[in-house]
Design an enzyme around this catalytic site. Structure first.
Site, short mmCIF file in Angstrom:
data_model
loop_
_atom_site.label_atom_id
_atom_site.label_comp_id
_atom_site.label_asym_id
_atom_site.label_seq_id
_atom_site.Cartn_x
_atom_site.Cartn_y
_atom_site.Cartn_z
CD GLU A 70 0.95 4.84 2.78
OE1 GLU A 70 0.92 5.29 3.79
OE2 GLU A 70 1.42 3.46 2.88
CD GLU A 129 0.39 6.39 7.56
OE1 GLU A 129 -1.40 5.68 7.36
OE2 GLU A 129 1.29 5.76 7.10
CG HIS A 136 -5.25 -4.57 7.05
ND1 HIS A 136 -4.37 -4.09 8.49
CD2 HIS A 136 -4.50 -3.18 6.61
CE1 HIS A 136 -3.45 -3.77 8.16
NE2 HIS A 136 -3.33 -2.86 6.97
CG HIS A 137 -3.76 -9.66 3.68
ND1 HIS A 137 -3.44 -10.05 2.94
CD2 HIS A 137 -4.96 -10.41 4.87
CE1 HIS A 137 -4.53 -11.13 3.71
NE2 HIS A 137 -5.46 -11.36 3.80
CD GLU A 138 1.49 -3.74 8.07
OE1 GLU A 138 0.95 -2.49 7.79
OE2 GLU A 138 2.66 -4.21 7.81
CG HIS A 185 -1.05 1.55 2.54
ND1 HIS A 185 -1.39 2.19 3.00
CD2 HIS A 185 -2.30 1.44 1.29
CE1 HIS A 185 -2.50 3.15 2.86
NE2 HIS A 185 -3.08 2.65 1.74
CD GLU A 186 3.30 0.51 4.10
OE1 GLU A 186 2.88 -0.69 4.43
OE2 GLU A 186 2.74 1.97 5.20
#
Ligand code: NOJ
Length: 673
Positions: free
Chosen positions: A469, A475, A380-382, A450-451
């Site tokens: 996403e 969510e 995971h890379h936010e 995502h985003e």
């Protein structure tokens, strides 16, 4: 991977004959170049009038698009006036290609092509080509800028492409500037639209279904649509840079394809592969590491405020908790465990390190343990939208994952703007996302973005781009202050966002209470949660709830543990946008079929003919359906599981609760003995 190809090339040679025979004969006043779909129903005409270039589209002689302008405004000049068509060539193509993963194994790519050379009659004699491809289910066209002296480095201030729709159709869309496309698609007539994102889906009063979008968005800005004054003409509105320019171009370069699906019914929208066909073929030679599958994650717990992303007493991403999730995944046949909040930086969602773990998360130990249990860690890379913090760390971060056997990374860009200034759909973002995908190929990493910028079919070229996403996902049912996604949401998104590609919607809620925000919750029945695993395609499909809630409900959970994420065939049995959709898909790796059917807030009867099953074979249908009294508001849990025998001659009629659904596994009876 085998490719079956039937080509009819022989370009240019035939072009003049073809042009004279088909092009000129179709003229109806004025000079018009014409190309038809292979079945002869869709017709595109291009004309040059007073130095401006227009196109028009019809199907079976009924107008779809009236005369629509083409061209550009550049930084220091216009490129839509004083133009002439100097040459026209035609071509045809017909192939069947195999998808590395997808909603079906083989895709037909059959089109007729018309290429027009356009040039300024005077001045700088700048030129570009217009390339049209017409399929039986719609068309695409793009502008191509060849290398030339007077148009080398240039800046597009506006793309003038129009879609002059022939009626004031009903549309479904979201506003263009909504953050990360996470909005509810609203119905509206064309003349009441503001600037909206694509895909823009439409239903005409004649019962046709249209969807405008784009394919192969490369080094350009995303296309949005802006209404013209006359009410039914939409004009391309490219997402600008923060400084106002739209696209910085360097010839040779091409625009993305501007696409329109033209379908006779809702199913035709879902089954069109036009966008994929307009992307380049797969560039990854060895695809053995690209593995669709199911995953769970240390995830819903954070959204429900049971865990935190940042380290502390409620930290979710601890070594011990990850091992618990790995045990569960291993026991129930999941391929991966997503772990969010493992790395430093969550305190401010900005200064993320992508290589340093919090002290209570031991990457070496969890990946060692996962390997022993046959379960991969999903990375995971936010980034918090801070691209300038992410890009310099990316290679090292991907190396870390590769060295620990991780083969998938979920990336995230929470925040209204990237680096505090650029939109998620502008050229800056498009180029960053591409860099991530291409870098990930080097490290054999699959991407779950995502985003993102709205997808445009790039997974054909880069099949490591698994899912994205860009949708108001599940969510929102944890923390949205409007109560969560309304029941109709999932009956609209397959026909809107879903046309752009796989969605990481993350279904699978089994516990509908929400201690953190009691007024907000998943607004479906349990049976509908199961059905979403089939309805919403994603080659990495997440079962999103906490494992405790699955452990408490083993009977319905069986469906999720059986449901594949990669298919060889897809059938749309019935559909009405915003009301219901019933889809059956055949597993890529077995003879089994799976069906998912969902309804919006109204109870109804699902109706499904089973003529897709093999003839003369008896199947066992294991049916997970809403039980008596089930209702998304008052009783989401009541669910019945039953088994019946069916054949290709059977028709299933099954009651669905308000906000309900049905999920079915079809197994050949002989295979069971
Ligand atoms: C938003 C993403 O959609 C969600 O899946 C993720 O958990 C959070 N950002 C944190 O990265």
């Amino acid at each position: 991977m085998s490719i079956i190809t039937i080509n009819y090339p022989k370009k240019i040679i035939y072009s003049i004959i073809f042009y004279l025979a088909i092009g000129l004969s179709a003229c109806t006043g004025g000079f018009k170049d014409t190309v038809m779909s292979p079945d002869g129903k869709i017709k595109i005409q291009v004309s040059s009038e007073d130095g401006q270039i227009y196109y028009a589209v019809s199907k079976s002689d009924k107008p779809i698009l009236n005369r629509s302008l083409l061209g550009f405004v550049l930084q220091d000049s216009d490129l839509y006036k004083g133009l002439t068509i100097t040459d026209v060539t035609f071509d045809s193509f017909n192939e069947t290609w195999e998808q590395v993963w997808g909603e079906e194994r083989f895709v037909t790519n059959h089109y007729n092509e018309m290429k027009l050379s356009i040039q300024e009659a005077g001045g700088m004699s700048r030129r570009f080509d217009l390339l049209f491809r017409v399929f039986n289910d719609g068309f695409g066209f793009r502008y191509e800028f060849p290398e030339q002296e007077n148009l080398n480095d240039f800046v597009i201030m506006d793309e003038l492409t129009e879609f002059a729709l022939a009626g004031n159709h009903t549309t479904w869309s979201i506003p263009y500037d909504i953050e990360a496309y996470e909005g509810l698609y609203r119905p509206s007539s064309i003349n009441a639209l503001d600037t909206v994102c694509t895909p823009l889906t439409m239903e005409t009063s004649d019962g046709l279904f249209l969807a405008i979008h784009e394919a192969n968005l490369t080094d350009y800005a995303a296309m949005n649509l802006h209404p013209r004054n006359d009410g039914t003409t939409l004009k391309c509105y490219l997402t600008p840079w923060s400084t106002g320019e739209k696209v910085f171009m360097k010839a040779p370069h091409v625009t993305p394809w501007r696409t329109m699906i033209i379908a006779d019914n809702e199913a035709g929208l879902l089954l069109s592969r036009l966008m994929l066909n307009l992307n380049e073929p797969n560039r990854i030679e060895d695809t053995s590491w690209i593995q669709p599958g199911r995953y769970i994650g240390i995830w819903w717990g954070m959204h429900m405020k049971e865990y935190t992303w940042e380290t502390g007493p409620k930290h979710g991403a601890t070594t011990a908790n990850t091992k618990r999730y790995i045990d569960f995944a291993s026991k129930h046949g999941f391929d991966g465990v997503l772990v969010e909040g493992w790395n430093k930086g969550w305190e401010d969602w900005r200064s993320f390190s992508f290589t340093e773990s919090y002290p209570d998360f031991d990457m070496v130990e969890v990946t060692r343990y996962g390997a022993e249990k046959g379960v991969k860690l999903i990375g995971h890379h936010e980034t918090g939208g801070w691209v300038s913090n992410y890009e310099p760390q990316m290679e090292e971060a991907f190396t870390l994952y590769r060295d620990h056997g991780v083969n998938a990374v979920k990336t995230g860009y929470v925040g209204t703007l990237l680096d505090g200034k650029e939109m998620h759909s502008g050229q800056f973002a498009v180029n960053h996302y591409r860099k991530v995908i291409e870098t990930a190929v080097k490290y054999r990493l699959m991407i779950d973005n995502h985003e993102p910028v709205m997808p445009t079919g790039l997974q054909r070229t880069y099949p490591n781009l698994m899912t994205m996403e860009g949708v108001r996902g599940q969510e929102w049912d944890a923390w949205s202050n409007d109560g969560g996604n309304p029941p109709e949401h999932t009956t609209i998104i397959p026909f809107t966002r879903g046309l752009a590609g796989p969605m990481d919607f993350t279904p699978g809620t089994f516990n509908f209470t929400n201690k953190a925000m009691p007024g907000t919750r998943v607004q479906t029945t349990l049976a509908k949660q199961l059905a979403l695993f089939v309805v919403l395609f994603s080659p990495l499909q997440m079962a999103s709830d906490m494992i405790e809630n699955y452990e408490a409900n083993p009977a319905p959970f069986e469906f999720i543990t059986q449901c594949p994420a990669n298919w060889s065939e897809t059938v749309v049995a019935e559909a009405k946008i915003g009301e219901y959709v019933t889809i059956a898909r055949k597993d890529r790796n077995s003879e089994n079929w799976f069906a998912g059917s969902i309804t919006a807030e109204n109870a109804r009867e699902m109706f499904m003919q089973l003529d897709f099953l093999d003839k003369g074979v008896t199947y066992k249908a294991r049916i997970f359906k809403d039980g008596k009294g089930a209702h998304y508001e008052t009783d989401p849990y009541t669910l019945n599981i039953e088994e019946i025998e069916v054949t290709a001659d059977s028709v299933l009629v099954i009651k669905q609760a308000p906000g309900g659904g049905t999920a079915i596994i079809f197994t050949k009876k002989d295979d069971l003995q």
